[in-house]
Scaffold this motif. Structure first.
Motif, PDB file in Angstrom:
ATOM      1  N   HIS A 145      10.051   9.094   3.250  1.00  0.00           N
ATOM      2  CA  HIS A 145       9.906   8.896   1.802  1.00  0.00           C
ATOM      3  C   HIS A 145      10.395  10.119   1.042  1.00  0.00           C
ATOM      4  O   HIS A 145      11.146  10.014   0.067  1.00  0.00           O
ATOM      5  CB  HIS A 145       8.442   8.612   1.457  1.00  0.00           C
ATOM      6  N   ARG A 190       3.928   2.560  -0.050  1.00  0.00           N
ATOM      7  CA  ARG A 190       4.343   3.391  -1.185  1.00  0.00           C
ATOM      8  C   ARG A 190       5.663   2.861  -1.724  1.00  0.00           C
ATOM      9  O   ARG A 190       6.537   2.437  -0.956  1.00  0.00           O
ATOM     10  CB  ARG A 190       4.516   4.844  -0.747  1.00  0.00           C
ATOM     11  N   GLN A 233       6.399   7.837   7.871  1.00  0.00           N
ATOM     12  CA  GLN A 233       6.510   7.286   6.521  1.00  0.00           C
ATOM     13  C   GLN A 233       6.707   8.367   5.459  1.00  0.00           C
ATOM     14  O   GLN A 233       7.650   8.314   4.669  1.00  0.00           O
ATOM     15  CB  GLN A 233       5.253   6.470   6.172  1.00  0.00           C
ATOM     16  N   SER A 234       5.799   9.330   5.424  1.00  0.00           N
ATOM     17  CA  SER A 234       5.840  10.312   4.337  1.00  0.00           C
ATOM     18  C   SER A 234       7.089  11.178   4.403  1.00  0.00           C
ATOM     19  O   SER A 234       7.676  11.522   3.366  1.00  0.00           O
ATOM     20  CB  SER A 234       4.583  11.187   4.363  1.00  0.00           C
ATOM     21  N   ALA A 270      10.697   0.556   6.218  1.00  0.00           N
ATOM     22  CA  ALA A 270      11.256   1.429   5.185  1.00  0.00           C
ATOM     23  C   ALA A 270      12.448   0.728   4.555  1.00  0.00           C
ATOM     24  O   ALA A 270      13.380   0.324   5.264  1.00  0.00           O
ATOM     25  CB  ALA A 270      11.683   2.765   5.785  1.00  0.00           C
ATOM     26  N   PHE A 321       7.870   1.523   1.248  1.00  0.00           N
ATOM     27  CA  PHE A 321       7.389   1.661   2.618  1.00  0.00           C
ATOM     28  C   PHE A 321       6.093   0.877   2.773  1.00  0.00           C
ATOM     29  O   PHE A 321       5.316   0.750   1.828  1.00  0.00           O
ATOM     30  CB  PHE A 321       7.112   3.134   2.960  1.00  0.00           C
TER      31      PHE A 321
END
Length: 468
Positions: free
Chosen positions: A97, A50, A93-94, A74, A62
């Motif tokens: 983010h 992303r 990750q999310s 990241a 990411f």
């Protein structure tokens, strides 16, 4: 709160995290966020990526690491402060983010969530401000930013350090021994690279007086004025998430700085304090919202009178339904069922609390809108206008609602301040001052209860609190 824990530094990072190993990130297209995204996105099962631009001209990107998909890279490019390159667990990750892109709490975090935005260090975001729908910024007192240049000296030995490879990497929760030597190797590798930040601009750590003396769970409970048994249990994930992120955690023992503990206590009481403050004791010797207890006591008298009064039927007198303790017990139980139905009924129940709340907020905003409109007519600035007192009926209904739903106090008062700010341009402090004045005039509560309630439940921006 920031709870993502990176597991390694990329060799191209400008801001190394102390204690973490360095991993060769040479395969990453670090100058192209879209290419970083494409490294993992739709490249196979379990892989993802992303990239997004930030409002200040930077970007975040990411990607799952294809050679070791338990981990993800990241990257935060934050002009003019260079870039951060971290290896994290892929499952994070999310969350990272969201924190980097929407969290408004900097891009560099140390010591359990202390964060830096390029200019100032702040304490971990814990005190929610409903008026702005974000955590209140709490700057650190007398912070010292520690850079790579501050740490590197003649005792640093890069030859005894190593750079790890991603394919064979496994995470270790223990800090790397002699980490300063690894930092020296990182510095030597970047020395020949063009355009990198100088070492005195590479932020590594924070020091502040408040980090010199940490407290344990007993100290946290003491600051919050609760028992240690009332603290969330860190053995369970939900309990741990309800505690502040520790500044130190050794052998399973969490410790916090005093200001972090104070902020946590403030937010704890903003959430739980109104319920305790606006409570009373029932005839069953239980604590319940004061409005519910008042309804119950009133209905107890009504039902007792009905059960014990002399009846008339066909011109004849008949004995009452009940007498003595039996009548009182039945009245108490019937009254409780009725009072609870008033209190806890759904929005289609006897008293639809949700719609009452919405109409109440809109009524207050309508009153404030009249003052804002008058301001436009008289060419005053919004900061200069005087807000008229709320009507007595509005204040009484607001008080009734809070006495019946005290746990909603912070959310309700925050919603009023938020909508007044967004719709009408009124500062939360103006609205908070009006609410306090109106409560003192017409709520019927004693002055100490009013001030305690509003000190607890108003958003920080509405109560005038700003720690400098």
């Amino acid at each position: 709160m920031y709870r993502i824990r990176p597991v390694a530094n990329g060799t191209s990072t400008d801001h190394p995290v102390p204690g973490l190993p360095f991993i060769n990130d040479g395969r990453l297209p670090l100058d192209n966020p879209d290419a970083i995204e494409r490294t993992g996105r739709n490249q196979g099962e379990g892989l993802w990526g992303r990239a997004d631009r930030t409002p200040d001209g930077g970007w975040v990107a990411f990607t799952t690491e294809p050679k070791n998909p338990s981990f993800a890279w990241a990257v935060f490019h934050h002009p003019p402060y260079g870039r951060t390159v971290l290896l994290i667990r892929d499952r994070d990750q999310s969350d990272l983010h969201h924190d980097w892109l929407h969290g408004r709490e900097g891009f560099l975090h140390r010591h359990g969530g202390y964060w830096w935005n390029g200019e100032l260090w702040h304490r971990p975001g814990q005190v929610w401000d409903w008026a702005f729908e974000r955590n209140d910024d709490r700057p650190v007192d007398n912070p010292t930013t520690i850079t790579a240049a501050d740490l590197l000296d003649s005792t640093s030995n890069p030859d005894s350090a190593s750079i790890l490879k991603i394919a064979s990497f496994t995470a270790n929760d223990q800090p790397v021994p002699n980490w300063k030597n690894h930092l020296a190797l990182w510095a030597r590798l970047r020395a020949s690279q063009p355009g990198v930040l100088p070492l005195d601009a590479c932020v590594v750590d924070l020091h502040a007086p408040e980090l010199d003396s940490l407290i344990d769970k007993a100290g946290l409970a003491k600051i919050a004025a609760i028992s240690t048994d009332d603290l969330p249990d860190p053995k369970y994930s939900s309990g741990r998430n309800d505690l502040p992120e520790p500044q130190d955690e050794t052998s399973g023992s969490m410790r916090w700085s005093v200001p972090v503990a104070q902020d946590w206590a403030e937010n704890y009481h903003r959430t739980n304090g109104p319920e305790a403050l606006l409570s009373s004791t029932t005839v069953y010797n239980t604590a319940q919202p004061a409005g519910l207890v008042a309804d119950h006591n009133r209905l107890r008298r009504v039902f007792h009178d009905t059960l014990t009064e002399q009846r008339h039927s066909g011109g004849k007198r008949r004995a009452p339904y009940m007498k003595g303790d039996l009548a009182q017990s039945a009245a108490d139980d019937l009254a409780w069922d009725a009072a609870a139905a008033l209190m806890y009924g759904s929005n289609q129940g006897l008293v639809p609390h949700g719609p009452v709340r919405d109409v109440l907020v809109e009524a207050i905003l309508g009153r404030l809108a009249e003052d804002a409109e008058r301001n436009r007519g008289e060419s005053e600035t919004l900061e200069d206008i005087t807000l008229s007192d709320l009507s007595g009926s509005t204040v009484k209904l607001l008080t009734w609602y809070l006495q019946h739903r005290p746990g909603d106090s912070a959310n309700l008062l925050g919603a009023i301040c938020l909508k007044a700010r967004v719709r009408l341009g009124l500062a939360p402090a103006q609205v908070g001052s009006l609410l306090r004045r109106s409560f003192h005039l017409d709520s019927g509560l004693d002055g100490q209860t009013i001030d305690t309630l509003l000190d607890i439940a108003l958003p920080p921006s509405a109560s005038g609190y700003r720690k400098r």
